[in-house]
Design a protein around this motif. Sequence first.
Motif, PDB file in Angstrom:
ATOM      1  N   TYR A 159     -11.365  -3.579  -2.509  1.00 55.98           N
ATOM      2  CA  TYR A 159     -10.890  -3.626  -1.186  1.00 55.98           C
ATOM      3  C   TYR A 159     -12.298  -3.940  -0.318  1.00 55.98           C
ATOM      4  CZ  TYR A 159      -8.740  -2.547   3.249  1.00 55.98           C
ATOM      5  OH  TYR A 159      -8.226  -2.533   4.698  1.00 55.98           O
ATOM      6  N   ARG A 160     -13.123  -3.110  -0.542  1.00 57.84           N
ATOM      7  CA  ARG A 160     -14.431  -3.207   0.168  1.00 57.84           C
ATOM      8  C   ARG A 160     -15.164  -4.642   0.070  1.00 57.84           C
ATOM      9  NH1 ARG A 160     -17.353   2.455  -0.669  1.00 57.84           N
ATOM     10  NH2 ARG A 160     -18.862   1.700   0.765  1.00 57.84           N
ATOM     11  N   ARG A 161     -14.794  -5.257  -1.189  1.00 59.89           N
ATOM     12  CA  ARG A 161     -15.462  -6.560  -1.350  1.00 59.89           C
ATOM     13  C   ARG A 161     -14.462  -7.652  -1.148  1.00 59.89           C
ATOM     14  NH1 ARG A 161     -17.549  -3.872  -6.450  1.00 59.89           N
ATOM     15  NH2 ARG A 161     -15.444  -4.112  -7.550  1.00 59.89           N
ATOM     16  N   LEU A 165      -5.945  -5.183  -3.494  1.00 56.37           N
ATOM     17  CA  LEU A 165      -5.136  -5.145  -4.420  1.00 56.37           C
ATOM     18  C   LEU A 165      -3.577  -4.468  -3.860  1.00 56.37           C
ATOM     19  CD1 LEU A 165      -7.527  -4.144  -7.235  1.00 56.37           C
ATOM     20  CD2 LEU A 165      -6.552  -6.192  -6.941  1.00 56.37           C
ATOM     21  N   ASN A 166      -2.628  -4.487  -4.774  1.00 53.27           N
ATOM     22  CA  ASN A 166      -1.472  -4.051  -4.517  1.00 53.27           C
ATOM     23  C   ASN A 166      -1.310  -2.370  -4.137  1.00 53.27           C
ATOM     24  OD1 ASN A 166      -0.445  -6.411  -5.518  1.00 53.27           O
ATOM     25  ND2 ASN A 166       0.597  -5.620  -7.321  1.00 53.27           N
ATOM     26  N   ALA A 167      -2.314  -1.611  -4.554  1.00 54.35           N
ATOM     27  CA  ALA A 167      -2.381  -0.293  -4.204  1.00 54.35           C
ATOM     28  C   ALA A 167      -2.779  -0.148  -2.772  1.00 54.35           C
ATOM     29  CB  ALA A 167      -3.402   0.345  -4.819  1.00 54.35           C
ATOM     30  N   PHE A 168      -3.268  -1.184  -2.077  1.00 48.52           N
ATOM     31  CA  PHE A 168      -3.480  -0.929  -0.443  1.00 48.52           C
ATOM     32  C   PHE A 168      -2.715  -2.229   0.108  1.00 48.52           C
ATOM     33  CE2 PHE A 168      -7.234   0.871  -2.793  1.00 48.52           C
ATOM     34  CZ  PHE A 168      -7.381   2.052  -1.804  1.00 48.52           C
ATOM     35  N   LYS A 169      -1.366  -2.587  -0.244  1.00 54.34           N
ATOM     36  CA  LYS A 169      -0.555  -3.447   0.414  1.00 54.34           C
ATOM     37  C   LYS A 169       0.585  -2.923   0.918  1.00 54.34           C
ATOM     38  CE  LYS A 169      -2.227  -7.579  -1.945  1.00 54.34           C
ATOM     39  NZ  LYS A 169      -1.698  -8.825  -2.950  1.00 54.34           N
ATOM     40  N   PRO A 170       0.945  -2.998   2.181  1.00 57.43           N
ATOM     41  CA  PRO A 170       2.160  -2.416   2.779  1.00 57.43           C
ATOM     42  C   PRO A 170       3.445  -3.000   2.255  1.00 57.43           C
ATOM     43  CG  PRO A 170       1.171  -3.729   4.389  1.00 57.43           C
ATOM     44  CD  PRO A 170       0.207  -3.470   3.234  1.00 57.43           C
ATOM     45  N   LEU A 205      -6.340   1.519   7.163  1.00 56.13           N
ATOM     46  CA  LEU A 205      -7.043   0.535   6.995  1.00 56.13           C
ATOM     47  C   LEU A 205      -6.492  -0.850   7.444  1.00 56.13           C
ATOM     48  CD1 LEU A 205      -7.340   1.504   3.049  1.00 56.13           C
ATOM     49  CD2 LEU A 205      -9.070   1.894   4.925  1.00 56.13           C
ATOM     50  N   GLU A 206      -7.555  -1.827   7.550  1.00 56.87           N
ATOM     51  CA  GLU A 206      -6.989  -3.052   8.064  1.00 56.87           C
ATOM     52  C   GLU A 206      -5.825  -3.716   7.403  1.00 56.87           C
ATOM     53  OE1 GLU A 206     -10.059  -2.151   7.385  1.00 56.87           O
ATOM     54  OE2 GLU A 206     -11.499  -2.210   8.920  1.00 56.87           O
ATOM     55  N   SER A 207      -5.665  -3.413   6.004  1.00 57.39           N
ATOM     56  CA  SER A 207      -4.662  -4.026   5.178  1.00 57.39           C
ATOM     57  C   SER A 207      -3.153  -3.400   5.780  1.00 57.39           C
ATOM     58  CB  SER A 207      -4.707  -3.795   3.841  1.00 57.39           C
ATOM     59  OG  SER A 207      -4.590  -2.518   3.596  1.00 57.39           O
ATOM     60  N   GLY A 208      -3.221  -2.457   6.509  1.00 59.66           N
ATOM     61  CA  GLY A 208      -1.838  -1.908   7.116  1.00 59.66           C
ATOM     62  C   GLY A 208      -1.388  -0.721   6.379  1.00 59.66           C
ATOM     63  N   VAL A 209      -2.144  -0.194   5.410  1.00 56.07           N
ATOM     64  CA  VAL A 209      -1.743   0.955   5.147  1.00 56.07           C
ATOM     65  C   VAL A 209      -2.754   2.280   5.295  1.00 56.07           C
ATOM     66  CG1 VAL A 209      -0.763  -0.078   2.952  1.00 56.07           C
ATOM     67  CG2 VAL A 209      -2.858   0.955   2.544  1.00 56.07           C
TER      68      VAL A 209
END
Length: 329
Positions: A159-161, A165-170, A205-209
Amino acid sequence: MIRFGVIGTNWITERFLEAAREAEGFELAAVYSRTEEKAKQFAEKHGIPQWFTSIEELAASEHVDAIYIASPNSLHAQQAMLCMNHGKHVLCEKPLASNVHEVRQMLDTAERNGVVLMEALKTTMLPAFEAIRMQLPKLGKVRRYFANYCQYSSRYDEYRRGNVLNAFKPEFSNGALMDLGIYCLYPQVALFGKPSVIKATGVMLESGVDGEGSIVTGYEGMDAVVMYSKITDSSLPSEIQGEDACLVIDKISEPSELFIRYRDGREERVEVQQDKPVMTYEAIEFMELIRQGNQQSATNSWATSLAVAEIMEEARKQLGLVYPADQQQ
């Protein structure tokens, strides 16, 4: 023998199969994957006689009695209800569903079809959890439950790169609360019931989760504090604090070492016999329910799963954490 089909070919399914094979009467009959290549490879690896790329065909199979679901959180409700409508018993990975509406739909479907539905939350199925319950009278009046599960995710490095990945996708109803926070909340509700006050904070986080968070809940005469994170680590144990003593729990998700520290300085080690893989106990419980004709577990009950879902939904509202699944109600 109880013939299982599995939905999902990820690491958690691998771990469940390894554990479930330790349970008497477990038979692995079928696997589903979206792609033929994955389904076939998984079937060959585990000696599974049937593989499917259609969940409908798996659910309708006369060679399957029960189904273990380990797909993304956002798919749990739809897949579980399809299977239950075909008369299949369902053991569904935590969290049971994306939101309260879906959980209620799943419970209604299970009741209507007369099948077993159980949330695969391993903590409360372990002998150590029953030991925790049995020690509570030694603590005196319980005043605080504190549970901590902060584990830096290897996927957060990606994520920081810039690779989400799916673990951080709403869209998959993911994030720290659903993945780790539930391990703190489920034992809390199983022991003390649903709280009357819920206050939540966290880091979005910026990804929405959510990356991490804290939830403080209130009961009459006691409170509960829960900390969880996928973006930091913690070495703190969990505790149940009473007026006479404190019960220290090494790891809330998989408790194995328990100590009671009394106010007078005495320390008591709680002996626990827990020699099976941690997921074996949930498989045993689930299969016993099927054999006995009971639709729900006394510990991982429908009421507990619903109450935990209600706490998490309220916490998400306070955090501003919304999933696409919430908009489909």
